[in-house]
Design an enzyme around this catalytic site. Structure first.
Site, PDB file in Angstrom:
ATOM      1  N   GLU A 163     -81.810  -2.298  18.343  1.00 47.05           N
ATOM      2  CA  GLU A 163     -81.716  -3.692  18.793  1.00 47.05           C
ATOM      3  C   GLU A 163     -82.330  -3.937  20.162  1.00 47.05           C
ATOM      4  O   GLU A 163     -81.822  -4.745  20.941  1.00 47.05           O
ATOM      5  CB  GLU A 163     -80.257  -4.151  18.799  1.00 47.05           C
ATOM      6  N   GLU A 206     -77.602  -3.437   9.409  1.00 51.52           N
ATOM      7  CA  GLU A 206     -76.211  -3.736   9.782  1.00 51.52           C
ATOM      8  C   GLU A 206     -75.872  -5.126   9.272  1.00 51.52           C
ATOM      9  O   GLU A 206     -76.724  -6.023   9.269  1.00 51.52           O
ATOM     10  CB  GLU A 206     -76.000  -3.726  11.303  1.00 51.52           C
TER      11      GLU A 206
HETATM   12  C1  GAL Z   1     -74.669  -4.343  16.491  1.00 52.20           C
HETATM   13  C2  GAL Z   1     -74.857  -2.966  17.115  1.00 52.20           C
HETATM   14  C3  GAL Z   1     -73.767  -1.989  16.704  1.00 52.20           C
HETATM   15  C4  GAL Z   1     -72.424  -2.642  16.804  1.00 52.20           C
HETATM   16  C5  GAL Z   1     -72.440  -3.852  15.934  1.00 52.20           C
HETATM   17  C6  GAL Z   1     -71.097  -4.524  15.837  1.00 52.20           C
HETATM   18  O1  GAL Z   1     -75.334  -5.311  17.191  1.00 52.20           O
HETATM   19  O2  GAL Z   1     -76.090  -2.439  16.748  1.00 52.20           O
HETATM   20  O3  GAL Z   1     -73.820  -0.849  17.494  1.00 52.20           O
HETATM   21  O4  GAL Z   1     -72.183  -2.984  18.108  1.00 52.20           O
HETATM   22  O5  GAL Z   1     -73.368  -4.784  16.459  1.00 52.20           O
HETATM   23  O6  GAL Z   1     -71.144  -5.473  14.828  1.00 52.20           O
END
Ligand code: GAL
Length: 795
Positions: free
Chosen positions: A374, A445
Site C-alpha cells: 500500500e 485484501e
Molecule cells: C490494510 C493493510 C493491512 C491491515 C488492513 C486492515 O490497509 O494493508 O495491513 O492494516 O488494512 O484492514
C-alpha cells in the site's frame, strides 16, 4: 564435509546491552533460554510496546572448532528482529538489518583455539532505517532471535544457491547452481527421486554458475489436490569437499492472465486469507509445529487455496508445509505504506533478493510481492525491485499491493486492496475503474478494518461480518476478470494503538488470536473443504438481538440442503438454490422460515389462512412490527374471520416466533448430502455448560530445538455450541517437562482460553491438568520424544 549443527539450546539472554557483555565473565546474571526466543512474554492485549522494543544481548559458548585451511565457520540465522551485531570473542564479525530474511555471518577469522564466546546485540526497536519502519505500521514486529540458529562448517568453495525450475512442456527440471568459488576437478551430482524412480545428472563444476537439466519421464504434477513433491539432492564434490543440499520441490506451471490465474493450465479462482506470523504472548517466537498448524488450519479447515504472507517473508516451516499440503502462497517483501530514503530502498531491494534466493524452490509460491504494501507509486524504486525479481526468477509473476486505483502498473499482476464494501453497497470495485483490463488483476485484501468483529460480539454483528466476506467472495467468483480474493485476515493480531480496538488488538480475523474460528470462518470453510461443514448463524437466543428479532438465519455449509425441526416437528427444507449468492461453490443457505407447516398442522386455520398468518409472522421476524398496509389488512381479515382477540394473535407470535417464557424450544438443523443426514446442530436452553480442549499436538518431539503446542479450551453448551460470552477462568498446570509460556491462568475471551507450552527436555511424558472455573476439570497426557534432541547443554 560440510556440516550444519543446530544451536538452539543453551543460550543466555539479558534484556539490555553494554560492551562488557562481549566477555564471558559478565554473563553472570543472564537468563538461560532456548531459540526461538521472544524478548518478552506479553499479555494478550494492552501491550506496553516498550517491554520488547529494546536492545538486548544473547550469548552462546561454542565449543572449540577445528577448521582445516579450506574451511570456514558460519553462523546462520533464520530470523532476528530487527537489527543485530554478531561478536565472536569480542570482535565484530558482522551485522544484519531486517527481521524477516535469513543471513550467514563468517566467524572464522575470530575463532580461538579454545572455546568461543558469541555475543549478539539485538536491537528490537523500530529503526527508521530498516523496512518496514519509518512510519506507523499496523502490526507489531516482536523482538529477539525468534527463528532457529545453526553453525555451518563449510568449505570455502561450496554451494551458495541453487534454483530448481520445472518445465511441464519439456518434462524437465532445470537446475542453476551457484558456487562460492571454483576449484579444480569439482563435480556436481544431482538426484531427483520419488518413491519409485531415481533421475540423475552429473556436471562438471568448472564455472561459478552450473546449469543442468533432468528429464523426468511420466512426471507427476504438483497441484493443490495432489501436492506431489520430488526429493532433490545436489552434491558438490571436489578434493576434500563434500557439500550436500537437499530439498523437496514440485512439477507445476503457473500463469496469470487478464482473465485469471491458471495452475497447470487449469483456471483456478484464488480464494485465500492474509496471515500474520504473530501469536498471543510469544509474538513471533513460534516453533515449527505452530507454523505448520497455521498452514494446516488454512488449507484443511478453512479450505482456502491460497495465503498471502502479509507483509513479509515467513518461516520456512510454514512454507514447507504449504508445499506439502498444496496451499498456494503469495510472498512479499517487508513493508507497510512507508518508503524510506535511498539506503532504506537499497535494503528493500536486498530483501527481494534474499526472499527469492531463500524461497525459490517452493512450488507453493506462485508470485513475488515486490512493492511495499500500500505505498504510493515510486517508479524508479519499483522498476528496480521488479527487474531484480524477474532477473532472479523468470518463472513467476510479480505483484505489488496497492490501495490506489490507476497506479502505474509495473508488476505483472495488479493486486488491489479493495475496501469499498460497507454492507449496503457494491461488494467490490469494478476492475475497470482500478486498472487497465489487459492487466492480470486480483484482490489482496478486503473487509478487515471495515468491520472489526470480536469473537464475543453479538450474533447479529458476527453474521454481518460473515455476510460481508460472503458478498466479496461471491462477487469475485462471478467475475471473469478478478483472479481471486484474499480476505483480511486469518486471525486477530496485536498491533499499535493507532490501529485496533483501543486494546492494541485488530479484531480483523475470521478466527481469534488462538486461531479458533469465528462465524465468518465458516464462510471460507464451507467452500472448498473436503470435510462436512454445517454452521448456523444463530444459537436462537432472541435476547441477543435488537428487539428480539433474529432476522434471517444463514447456514454456512457444503451440504446439499438443510432440514429444520422445531421440537422434533419437521418445519421445512432449505436449499442453496434460493440463496442470494449465486456464484460461490457453496452459497450460504438462507433459513427464512421457522414455521414451515407448523401453523397449518397445529392451529384451526384453513391452509390458505395458515399461510397468511405464517407470512405475517415471518415478516415480523425479518422487519419487526413494521407491517405494510396490505399485511395489516390481511391480519385484520384473519382475526375477524376466526374471531381472534389481539391477545390470541400475540400468543401466536409468542408461540411461533418469540418463544418467551415457553417450555424449551429445541431447534434442530440437519445437513443432508445425497439424502443422508451428515451433520446436525441443535439449539436449546443451556443447563450444563461444558468445554473442549484442543492441542496442536499431544506428541511433542525435541530435535533441533524445543517443541511446543497450544492448548485451547473452548466453552460449549451440551449440544456442542460455543458459549460466546463465557469468561470463566481457566487454570493450567504441568510438571517440569513442560514450561507454560504465559500466565498459568487466564479468563476466557469469547469462550476461549489459550496457552502455549514448550518442552524442557526433562521427561518423556507429562500430565497436564486444567480447571475451568464453575464448569469442570480435565487432564491428559502429552508424550515427549527427546531421543534425538540436540539439547546437549543444561540450561
Ligand atoms: C490494510 C493493510 C493491512 C491491515 C488492513 C486492515 O490497509 O494493508 O495491513 O492494516 O488494512 O484492514
Amino acid at each position: 564435509m560440510n556440516k550444519i549443527i543446530p544451536i538452539n539450546f543453551g543460550w543466555k539472554f539479558k534484556a539490555d546491552f553494554c560492551d562488557d557483555y562481549l566477555y564471558e565473565e559478565n554473563f553472570k546474571d543472564f537468563q538461560n533460554i532456548d531459540i526461538p526466543h521472544t524478548v518478552k512474554i506479553l499479555p494478550i492485549n494492552y501491550i506496553n510496546i516498550s517491554d520488547f522494543q529494546k536492545v538486548s544481548t544473547y550469548c552462546y559458548k561454542l565449543d572449540k572448532i577445528a577448521l582445516s585451511s579450506n574451511e570456514i565457520a558460519l553462523l546462520r540465522f533464520e530470523g532476528v528482529a530487527n537489527y543485530c551485531e554478531i561478536y565472536c570473542n569480542a570482535h565484530l564479525a558482522g551485522s544484519h538489518k531486517g527481521a524477516y530474511t535469513s543471513f550467514e555471518i563468517d566467524i572464522s577469522p575470530y575463532l580461538n583455539n579454545d572455546c568461543n564466546f558469541i555475543t549478539i546485540k539485538v536491537d528490537s526497536t523500530e529503526r527508521k532505517d530498516i523496512p518496514p519502519f519509518g512510519g506507523v505500521i499496523d502490526y507489531l514486529v516482536y523482538g529477539g532471535i525468534y527463528r532457529e540458529v545453526s553453525l555451518i562448517i563449510a568449505s570455502k568453495s561450496r554451494i551458495k544457491n541453487y534454483f530448481i525450475t520445472s518445465d511441464i512442456d519439456t518434462n524437465k527440471f532445470h537446475f542453476e547452481i551457484e558456487l562460492t568459488e571454483i576449484i579444480p576437478n569439482g563435480i556436481i551430482d544431482i538426484t531427483v527421486s520419488d518413491s519409485y524412480n531415481i533421475f540423475k545428472s552429473c556436471e562438471k563444476a568448472d564455472k561459478i554458475i552450473i546449469e543442468a537439466e533432468i528429464l523426468i519421464n511420466d512426471y507427476i504434477i504438483w497441484n493443490i489436490d495432489n501436492p506431489f513433491l520430488y526429493d532433490v539432492s545436489i552434491i558438490y564434490k571436489a578434493e576434500n569437499i563434500l557439500d550436500t543440499k537437499t530439498c523437496k520441490t514440485g512439477f507445476r506451471k503457473i500463469n496469470f492472465t487478464s482473465d485469471g490465474f491458471y495452475l497447470n493450465g487449469i483456471k483456478l479462482k484464488l480464494l485465500g486469507l492474509n496471515r500474520h506470523q504473530s501469536y498471543a504472548y510469544i509474538g513471533y517466537a513460534a516453533t515449527k509445529r505452530l507454523q505448520e498448524s497455521d498452514a494446516v488450519f488454512l488449507k484443511n479447515f478453512l479450505g482456502v487455496n491460497c495465503v498471502r504472507t502479509s507483509h513479509y517473508p515467513q518461516s520456512i516451516h510454514f512454507l514447507n508445509k504449504c508445499d506439502e499440503i498444496g496451499l498456494l502462497v503469495l510472498e512479499e517483501i517487508p513493508g507497510w505504506q512507508h518508503i524510506g530514503d535511498d539506503s532504506w530502498q537499497e535494503l528493500s531491494i536486498k530483501n527481494v533478493q534474499d526472499m527469492i534466493e531463500r524461497d525459490y524452490n517452493h512450488p507453493s509460491i506462485i508470485m513475488w510481492g515486490i512493492r511495499i504494501n500500500e505505498s504510493i507509486d515510486n517508479d524508479v524504486f519499483y522498476t528496480k525491485t521488479n527487474n531484480l525479481a524477474h532477473s532472479l526468477d523468470s518463472s513467476r509473476p510479480t505483484f505489488g499491493v496497492r490501495y490506489l486505483a490507476k497506479s502505474n502498473p509495473i508488476e505483472d499482476v495488479y493486486t488491489y486492496n479493495d475496501f469499498i464494501h460497507r454492507g449496503n453497497n457494491e461488494a467490490l470495485n469494478n476492475p475497470d475503474n482500478i486498472t487497465s483490463n489487459t492487466i492480470p488483476y486480483m484482490i489482496t485484501e478486503h473487509n478487515g478494518h471495515m468491520y472489526p468483529t470480536k469473537s464475543f460480539d453479538a450474533a447479529s454483528k458476527c453474521l454481518e461480518h460473515s455476510l460481508r466476506h460472503t458478498r466479496v467472495i461471491d462477487k469475485m467468483m462471478s467475475s471473469n476478470r478478478i483472479g481471486g480474493c484474499i480476505g483480511w485476515c486469518m486471525s486477530d493480531y496485536n498491533t499499535h494503538y493507532d490501529f485496533g480496538s483501543g486494546d492494541g488488538v485488530c479484531y480483523h480475523g475470521i478466527s481469534d488470536i488462538f486461531r479458533r474460528p469465528k462465524l465468518a470462518a465458516y464462510v471460507y470453510a464451507s467452500q472448498y473443504n473436503k470435510n462436512i461443514i454445517l454452521e448456523v448463524s444463530t444459537d436462537m437466543n432472541t435476547g441477543d438481538y435488537d428487539a428480539g428479532e433474529i432476522g434471517n438465519i444463514y447456514a454456512f455449509t457444503n451440504c446439499d440442503f438443510v432440514r429444520l425441526y422445531k421440537n422434533n416437528e419437521f418445519v421445512r427444507d432449505f436449499y442453496p438454490i434460493s440463496s442470494p449468492f449465486k456464484s460461490m461453490p457453496h452459497p450460504p443457505i438462507v433459513i427464512d422460515d421457522l414455521i414451515g407447516t407448523l401453523i397449518e398442522k397445529n392451529e384451526q386455520f384453513s391452509v390458505r389462512d395458515a399461510k397468511i398468518v405464517k407470512n405475517i409472522l415471518l415478516s415480523i421476524i425479518r422487519k419487526g412490527w413494521k407491517l405494510t398496509v396490505f399485511e395489516k389488512l390481511k391480519m385484520f381479515f384473519v382475526m375477524k374471520k376466526y374471531k381472534m382477540s389481539m391477545q390470541k394473535a400475540t400468543e401466536l407470535y409468542g408461540k411461533y416466533i418469540g418463544n418467551w417464557g415457553k417450555e424449551n424450544i429445541e431447534y434442530k438443523f440437519q445437513g443432508f448430502i445425497n439424502d443422508k443426514c451428515v451433520a446436525e446442530k441443535i439449539t436449546n436452553k443451556i443447563y450444563k455448560p461444558t468445554f473442549k480442549v484442543e492441542f496442536d499436538s499431544k506428541s511433542l518431539i525435541e530435535k533441533d530445538t524445543y517443541d511446543m503446542t497450544g492448548i485451547y479450551v473452548t466453552a460449549l453448551d451440551e449440544y456442542g455450541n460455543k458459549l460466546h460470552y463465557a469468561n470463566n477462568i481457566v487454570t493450567l498446570s504441568v510438571d517440569d517437562s513442560l514450561e507454560i509460556l504465559c500466565d498459568s491462568s487466564m479468563a476466557m475471551r469469547g469462550g476461549v482460553a489459550g496457552f502455549y507450552v514448550k518442552t524442557t527436555g526433562k521427561g518423556d511424558q507429562t500430565k497436564i491438568s486444567l480447571t475451568v472455573q464453575n464448569i469442570g476439570s480435565f487432564s491428559d497426557i502429552i508424550e515427549i520424544n527427546n531421543s534425538n534432541s540436540q539439547r546437549t547443554k543444561s540450561n
